[in-house]
Design an enzyme around this catalytic site. Structure first.
Site, PDB file in Angstrom:
ATOM      1  N   ASP A  72       0.827  -1.264  -0.029  1.00 48.11           N
ATOM      2  CA  ASP A  72      -0.006  -0.097   0.002  1.00 48.11           C
ATOM      3  C   ASP A  72       0.922   1.335   0.008  1.00 48.11           C
ATOM      4  O   ASP A  72       1.547   1.726   1.012  1.00 48.11           O
ATOM      5  CB  ASP A  72      -0.823   0.082   1.073  1.00 48.11           C
ATOM      6  CG  ASP A  72      -1.895  -0.945   1.177  1.00 48.11           C
ATOM      7  OD1 ASP A  72      -2.889  -0.799   0.375  1.00 48.11           O
ATOM      8  OD2 ASP A  72      -2.071  -1.909   2.028  1.00 48.11           O
TER       9      ASP A  72
ATOM     10  N   ARG B  50       4.096   2.907   3.272  1.00 45.08           N
ATOM     11  CA  ARG B  50       4.831   1.836   3.827  1.00 45.08           C
ATOM     12  C   ARG B  50       6.366   1.822   3.938  1.00 45.08           C
ATOM     13  O   ARG B  50       6.960   1.701   4.808  1.00 45.08           O
ATOM     14  CB  ARG B  50       4.351   0.248   3.292  1.00 45.08           C
ATOM     15  CG  ARG B  50       2.887  -0.069   3.454  1.00 45.08           C
ATOM     16  CD  ARG B  50       2.425   0.106   4.748  1.00 45.08           C
ATOM     17  NE  ARG B  50       0.839  -0.397   4.682  1.00 45.08           N
ATOM     18  CZ  ARG B  50      -0.156   0.439   5.243  1.00 45.08           C
ATOM     19  NH1 ARG B  50       0.087   1.514   5.802  1.00 45.08           N
ATOM     20  NH2 ARG B  50      -1.441   0.050   5.029  1.00 45.08           N
TER      21      ARG B  50
ATOM     22  N   ARG C 232      -7.675  10.700   1.442  1.00 44.11           N
ATOM     23  CA  ARG C 232      -7.197   9.706   0.628  1.00 44.11           C
ATOM     24  C   ARG C 232      -7.977   9.529  -0.648  1.00 44.11           C
ATOM     25  O   ARG C 232      -7.524   9.144  -1.821  1.00 44.11           O
ATOM     26  CB  ARG C 232      -7.249   8.047   0.926  1.00 44.11           C
ATOM     27  CG  ARG C 232      -6.619   7.826   2.529  1.00 44.11           C
ATOM     28  CD  ARG C 232      -6.889   6.635   3.132  1.00 44.11           C
ATOM     29  NE  ARG C 232      -6.538   5.630   2.399  1.00 44.11           N
ATOM     30  CZ  ARG C 232      -7.209   4.389   2.580  1.00 44.11           C
ATOM     31  NH1 ARG C 232      -7.825   4.361   3.553  1.00 44.11           N
ATOM     32  NH2 ARG C 232      -6.929   3.206   1.966  1.00 44.11           N
TER      33      ARG C 232
ATOM     34  N   LYS D 195      -9.092   1.288  -6.275  1.00 42.71           N
ATOM     35  CA  LYS D 195      -9.758   0.826  -4.831  1.00 42.71           C
ATOM     36  C   LYS D 195     -10.779   1.975  -4.314  1.00 42.71           C
ATOM     37  O   LYS D 195     -10.545   2.973  -4.581  1.00 42.71           O
ATOM     38  CB  LYS D 195      -8.862   0.177  -3.773  1.00 42.71           C
ATOM     39  CG  LYS D 195      -7.855   1.262  -3.318  1.00 42.71           C
ATOM     40  CD  LYS D 195      -6.821   0.470  -2.231  1.00 42.71           C
ATOM     41  CE  LYS D 195      -5.873   1.743  -1.505  1.00 42.71           C
ATOM     42  NZ  LYS D 195      -4.952   0.961  -0.761  1.00 42.71           N
ATOM     43  N   HIS D 196     -11.764   1.456  -3.523  1.00 45.75           N
ATOM     44  CA  HIS D 196     -12.311   0.242  -2.974  1.00 45.75           C
ATOM     45  C   HIS D 196     -13.653  -0.118  -3.680  1.00 45.75           C
ATOM     46  O   HIS D 196     -14.633   0.838  -3.105  1.00 45.75           O
ATOM     47  CB  HIS D 196     -12.445   0.229  -1.603  1.00 45.75           C
ATOM     48  CG  HIS D 196     -11.182   0.754  -0.839  1.00 45.75           C
ATOM     49  ND1 HIS D 196     -10.661   1.961  -0.750  1.00 45.75           N
ATOM     50  CD2 HIS D 196     -10.134  -0.270  -0.054  1.00 45.75           C
ATOM     51  CE1 HIS D 196      -9.719   2.251   0.172  1.00 45.75           C
ATOM     52  NE2 HIS D 196      -9.256   0.872   0.567  1.00 45.75           N
TER      53      HIS D 196
ATOM     54  N   HIS E 222     -12.206  -1.666   8.841  1.00 44.62           N
ATOM     55  CA  HIS E 222     -11.383  -2.539   9.749  1.00 44.62           C
ATOM     56  C   HIS E 222     -12.258  -2.807  11.008  1.00 44.62           C
ATOM     57  O   HIS E 222     -11.903  -3.794  11.587  1.00 44.62           O
ATOM     58  CB  HIS E 222     -10.199  -1.391   9.978  1.00 44.62           C
ATOM     59  CG  HIS E 222      -9.284  -1.197   8.922  1.00 44.62           C
ATOM     60  ND1 HIS E 222      -9.604  -0.272   8.189  1.00 44.62           N
ATOM     61  CD2 HIS E 222      -8.078  -1.884   8.401  1.00 44.62           C
ATOM     62  CE1 HIS E 222      -8.481  -0.153   7.106  1.00 44.62           C
ATOM     63  NE2 HIS E 222      -7.670  -1.140   7.313  1.00 44.62           N
TER      64      HIS E 222
ATOM     65  N   ASP F 238     -10.013  -6.979  -0.285  1.00 48.63           N
ATOM     66  CA  ASP F 238      -9.360  -6.169   1.094  1.00 48.63           C
ATOM     67  C   ASP F 238      -9.009  -7.235   1.963  1.00 48.63           C
ATOM     68  O   ASP F 238      -9.517  -8.431   1.715  1.00 48.63           O
ATOM     69  CB  ASP F 238     -10.282  -5.096   1.589  1.00 48.63           C
ATOM     70  CG  ASP F 238      -9.442  -3.787   2.065  1.00 48.63           C
ATOM     71  OD1 ASP F 238      -8.044  -3.998   2.573  1.00 48.63           O
ATOM     72  OD2 ASP F 238     -10.143  -2.740   2.345  1.00 48.63           O
TER      73      ASP F 238
END
Length: 510
Positions: A90, A98, A160, A190-191, A203, A274
């Site tokens: 990601d 990351r 985002r 995405k998503h 999440h 995901d």
């Protein structure tokens, strides 16, 4: 089909994460047995003291740790076990990084690029992110987010997203995809079918998009249609409930993954889930059942962020898939199709070696800072002099980051100002904290907030601070709300690049 071949096909569609900065023994064994993919997180990224390959937050910024060289060595170890393994990450820029988790992203995120409004700038930024990802040997970048940020209260999309206008999101999404893939790295929109109109973080629980099919068609799907037309190599399905399409979560829905994505939108690339440990689906089924149902619905790759210490969980997923095939619950042809799409993506990456070599020579020094500066918006817009001429007190009102952001630690605004005005003092206040005494300081005051529009406690403390110090400067690093303070500066993102851009504008630095 004999057991060994079936096992290898089942392994081919899995994409697990792992702990550590070296491949554990179980992962090496799994790769040798046909594991098709691996996903990297900040926990896998090593830190060296060499000069950062990006060097784009600011030409004169302090040297940052070089995570890319260490990651490239890790990826090389993975490829020694399986040359065609799909290595994913990601790396969105902005809040979600990351490879630069230790320092924060050198690049502004999507909303900043959308506000800057220059698709060629978006394309250049994405190419440089692709250059960084390619230097680490990574196949697939789980970016860009092409969700339309329809609800400013959205806890997981926000900055985002490129914005709230579907056409704008589509244009910048296409530019981002073109830029990244021009560097020889596969992009992933995405998503699907759109996470922007939700107020729940997937999440933590299952979000629902309650809009009509007509609204979804007009608002959420156009950026995905544009991404597919632009040749995006992968699409990630969100863990969403979209009753206008199906009563099942999108990840488990044949109506969404096959009917909508494949048949209506015409996508023939890699469809990936995901992470299946996210509570949106993990609260409904065991991991093996989620994998089987997602594959049956039309997914090709199963993303698993967390694996057991010795890999037992990965082998349990493999066994659940093969058992479902033997029991007739998952068609062998569907599994073979999914495994074939994983191989197709790996083959595409192999064919892009020349593009990656060209991107490696195409450094765009200072682009990150320039792009972040282009996204700054001040109210009032007219400033006769920089607001800060001496070291201020900077108070950060800080909420807990979403799990999507993870361990990223971008340079905070106070730190960026201190690089220019030594002696700057910072304070951090959380939802259970109290403001420092603001009446006793002669310093200029800066209040930094992130998504104040979503946090009642943050708005309350901001109001308290402005009553005590109406001369304060307010900097919003998330989705902007009503302007406040004598100067309200919106950065439209909280990357390291955005912090430095804001610090320079506030101090008049050049």
């Amino acid at each position: 089909m004999i057991g060994g071949e079936l096992d290898r096909m089942a392994m081919a569609v899995l994409q697990p994460g792992f702990e550590g900065t070296e491949p554990p023994a179980w992962l090496r064994r799994a790769l040798a047995e046909g594991l098709g993919g691996v996903i990297l997180f900040a926990r896998n990224i090593t830190r060296n003291v060499a000069r950062d390959v990006t060097r784009n937050a600011a030409p004169d910024a302090p040297d940052a740790p070089d995570a890319v060289g260490g990651t490239a060595a890790l990826v090389a170890e993975l490829r020694r076990e399986r040359p065609d393994v799909v290595v994913a990450v990601d790396e969105e820029g902005g809040a979600v990084t990351r490879l630069e988790a230790a320092t924060g992203s050198s690049w502004p995120g999507n909303m900043a690029l959308g506000v800057a409004g220059d698709e060629s700038l978006t394309r250049r930024v994405a190419r440089q992110i692709g250059r960084m990802v390619a230097a680490a040997g990574i196949t697939l970048d789980y970016a860009p987010v092409v969700d339309v940020n329809a609800d400013p209260r959205n806890p997981v999309i926000g900055v985002r997203s490129f914005g709230s206008d579907p056409e704008e999101v589509g244009r910048h999404g296409v530019a981002w995809i073109e830029g990244l893939q021009s560097a020889g790295v596969a992009a992933c929109a995405k998503h699907f079918p759109g996470h922007g109109d939700t107020v729940t973080d997937s999440h933590l629980a299952l979000p629902a998009v309650r809009a009509s099919r007509e609204v979804i068609e007009r608002r959420d799907l156009p950026p995905f249609r544009a991404a597919i037309a632009a040749g995006v190599r992968a699409v990630m399905c969100g863990h969403l409930l979209v009753p206008a399409v199906d009563e099942l979560p999108a990840t488990l829905s044949r109506a969404v993954l096959t009917g909508l994505l494949r048949e209506e939108l015409g996508f023939d690339g890699l469809a990936v889930t995901d992470a299946i440990e996210m509570r949106a689906v993990a609260a409904l089924h065991e991991p093996g059942e989620i994998a089987v149902r997602a594959l049956a619905a039309g997914a090709d790759a199963i993303c698993v962020g967390v694996s057991s210490a010795r890999g037992e969980s990965v082998y349990a997923l493999r066994d659940a898939i093969t058992r479902a095939v033997r029991e007739g619950r998952l068609a062998e042809e569907r599994l073979a199709e999914a495994a074939g799409r994983v191989r197709d993506l790996a083959a595409w990456y192999d064919a892009q070696a020349e593009a990656r070599a060209a991107a490696a020579r195409d450094a765009d020094e200072g682009l990150g800072l320039a792009a972040a500066t282009a996204a700054l918006r001040a109210t009032p817009a007219e400033q006769t002099a920089p607001p800060l001429t001496k070291a201020p007190l900077v108070v950060h009102l800080t909420a807990r980051p979403s799990q999507a952001v993870g361990r990223a630690t971008p340079l905070k605004l106070g730190q960026a100002i201190e690089e220019i005005l030594p002696g700057t003092v910072t304070a951090e206040v959380h939802d259970d904290g109290r403001l420092p005494d603001l009446s006793e300081t002669a310093r200029p005051l800066v209040i930094a907030v992130h998504d104040a529009v979503r946090h009642a406690w943050m708005r309350r403390l901001l109001d308290d601070a402005l009553r005590a110090r109406p001369d304060a400067v307010v900097v919003e690093t998330g989705v902007p709300g009503p302007p406040a303070g004598r100067l309200y500066l919106a950065t439209h993102g909280n990357s390291t690049a955005s912090a430095r851009a804001a610090a320079r504008q506030l101090t008049g630095a050049v």
